[in-house]
Design a protein around this motif. Structure first.
Motif, mmCIF file in Angstrom:
data_model
loop_
_atom_site.group_PDB
_atom_site.id
_atom_site.type_symbol
_atom_site.label_atom_id
_atom_site.label_comp_id
_atom_site.label_asym_id
_atom_site.label_seq_id
_atom_site.Cartn_x
_atom_site.Cartn_y
_atom_site.Cartn_z
ATOM 1 N N LEU A 3 0.829 -1.212 0.000
ATOM 2 C CA LEU A 3 0.000 0.000 0.000
ATOM 3 C C LEU A 3 0.861 1.258 0.000
ATOM 4 C CD1 LEU A 3 -2.950 -0.885 2.393
ATOM 5 C CD2 LEU A 3 -3.003 -0.622 -0.083
ATOM 6 N N HIS A 4 1.958 1.232 0.709
ATOM 7 C CA HIS A 4 2.847 2.389 0.748
ATOM 8 C C HIS A 4 3.428 2.663 -0.640
ATOM 9 C CE1 HIS A 4 5.670 5.326 2.204
ATOM 10 N NE2 HIS A 4 6.674 4.641 1.664
ATOM 11 N N VAL A 5 3.921 1.634 -1.296
ATOM 12 C CA VAL A 5 4.486 1.783 -2.641
ATOM 13 C C VAL A 5 3.408 2.269 -3.605
ATOM 14 C CG1 VAL A 5 5.499 0.523 -4.596
ATOM 15 C CG2 VAL A 5 6.310 0.092 -2.272
ATOM 16 N N LYS A 9 2.679 6.248 -6.018
ATOM 17 C CA LYS A 9 2.538 6.381 -7.471
ATOM 18 C C LYS A 9 1.792 7.665 -7.805
ATOM 19 C CE LYS A 9 2.736 1.751 -9.229
ATOM 20 N NZ LYS A 9 2.575 1.315 -10.576
ATOM 21 N N GLU A 10 2.110 8.231 -8.961
ATOM 22 C CA GLU A 10 1.471 9.469 -9.390
ATOM 23 C C GLU A 10 -0.028 9.269 -9.600
ATOM 24 O OE1 GLU A 10 1.831 12.439 -13.126
ATOM 25 O OE2 GLU A 10 3.709 11.783 -12.207
ATOM 26 N N ASN A 11 -0.414 8.178 -10.216
ATOM 27 C CA ASN A 11 -1.829 7.866 -10.444
ATOM 28 C C ASN A 11 -2.210 6.664 -9.601
ATOM 29 O OD1 ASN A 11 -2.039 9.902 -12.307
ATOM 30 N ND2 ASN A 11 -1.582 8.586 -14.047
ATOM 31 N N ALA A 12 -2.323 6.854 -8.306
ATOM 32 C CA ALA A 12 -2.644 5.752 -7.397
ATOM 33 C C ALA A 12 -4.142 5.464 -7.458
ATOM 34 C CB ALA A 12 -2.213 6.096 -5.981
ATOM 35 N N HIS A 16 -4.745 0.419 -10.465
ATOM 36 C CA HIS A 16 -3.305 0.194 -10.304
ATOM 37 C C HIS A 16 -3.013 -0.710 -9.108
ATOM 38 C CE1 HIS A 16 -2.710 4.083 -12.687
ATOM 39 N NE2 HIS A 16 -2.272 3.092 -13.451
ATOM 40 N N LEU A 17 -3.785 -0.555 -8.049
ATOM 41 C CA LEU A 17 -3.607 -1.415 -6.877
ATOM 42 C C LEU A 17 -3.905 -2.871 -7.235
ATOM 43 C CD1 LEU A 17 -3.091 -1.855 -3.847
ATOM 44 C CD2 LEU A 17 -5.515 -1.339 -3.464
#
Length: 155
Positions: A3-5, A9-12, A16-17
């Motif tokens: 979750l931290h990584v 991200k720019e577009n979290a 993406h997850l």
């Protein structure tokens, strides 16, 4: 750690997850969060599909439709020139608490009616309830009046 990584991200996005969880083969986590994600997506869609509130393009003082719109320190009193060329001047600014309003109004009426000013002329007093344009920045306008437009201050 995942979750931290992901959050860095720019577009979290949720997409993406999900892709990140698939890439590290955490299908157990995907199964566990699937129903929560479905509920969140449903709530998001409901909120985004509801109509936005209607707003008027311009707000104007409805009680005073003929008042000019001016910059903050031009046209701060009802008798001011909106361009700021001719500013209304006063003999005194009357500062009072709202509990004393009735007394102040009687006093102002009497002082403005009688010829008690210098040279036997009537005094011109400024009281905010009567003389200021509604909706102005009260503290800024009061400071302008006391510093530049009133000879005295009555408390």
């Amino acid at each position: 750690e995942v979750l931290h990584v992901w959050s860095l991200k720019e577009n979290a996005t949720i997409g993406h997850l999900i892709e990140m969880l698939k890439s590290i083969e955490r299908f157990d986590v995907l199964e566990e969060i699937q129903s929560s994600l479905a509920k969140d997506v449903s709530k998001y869609r409901e909120r985004s599909s509801s109509p936005m509130p209607v707003q008027v393009p311009e707000v104007s003082p409805s009680n005073y439709p003929n008042l000019p719109t001016t910059s903050e320190l031009h046209g701060i009193t009802l008798q001011d020139d909106p361009e700021g060329v001719h500013k209304e001047l006063f003999d005194a600014y009357v500062c009072y608490c709202k509990q004393d309003r009735d007394f102040v109004l009687k006093m102002v009426e009497r002082l403005e009616r009688e010829q008690s000013g210098p040279g036997g002329r009537r005094l011109k007093l400024c009281i905010d309830d009567r003389d200021l344009i509604p909706g102005t920045a009260y503290l800024t306008v009061t400071a302008e009046l006391i510093e530049n437009r009133c000879k005295r201050m009555v408390v």
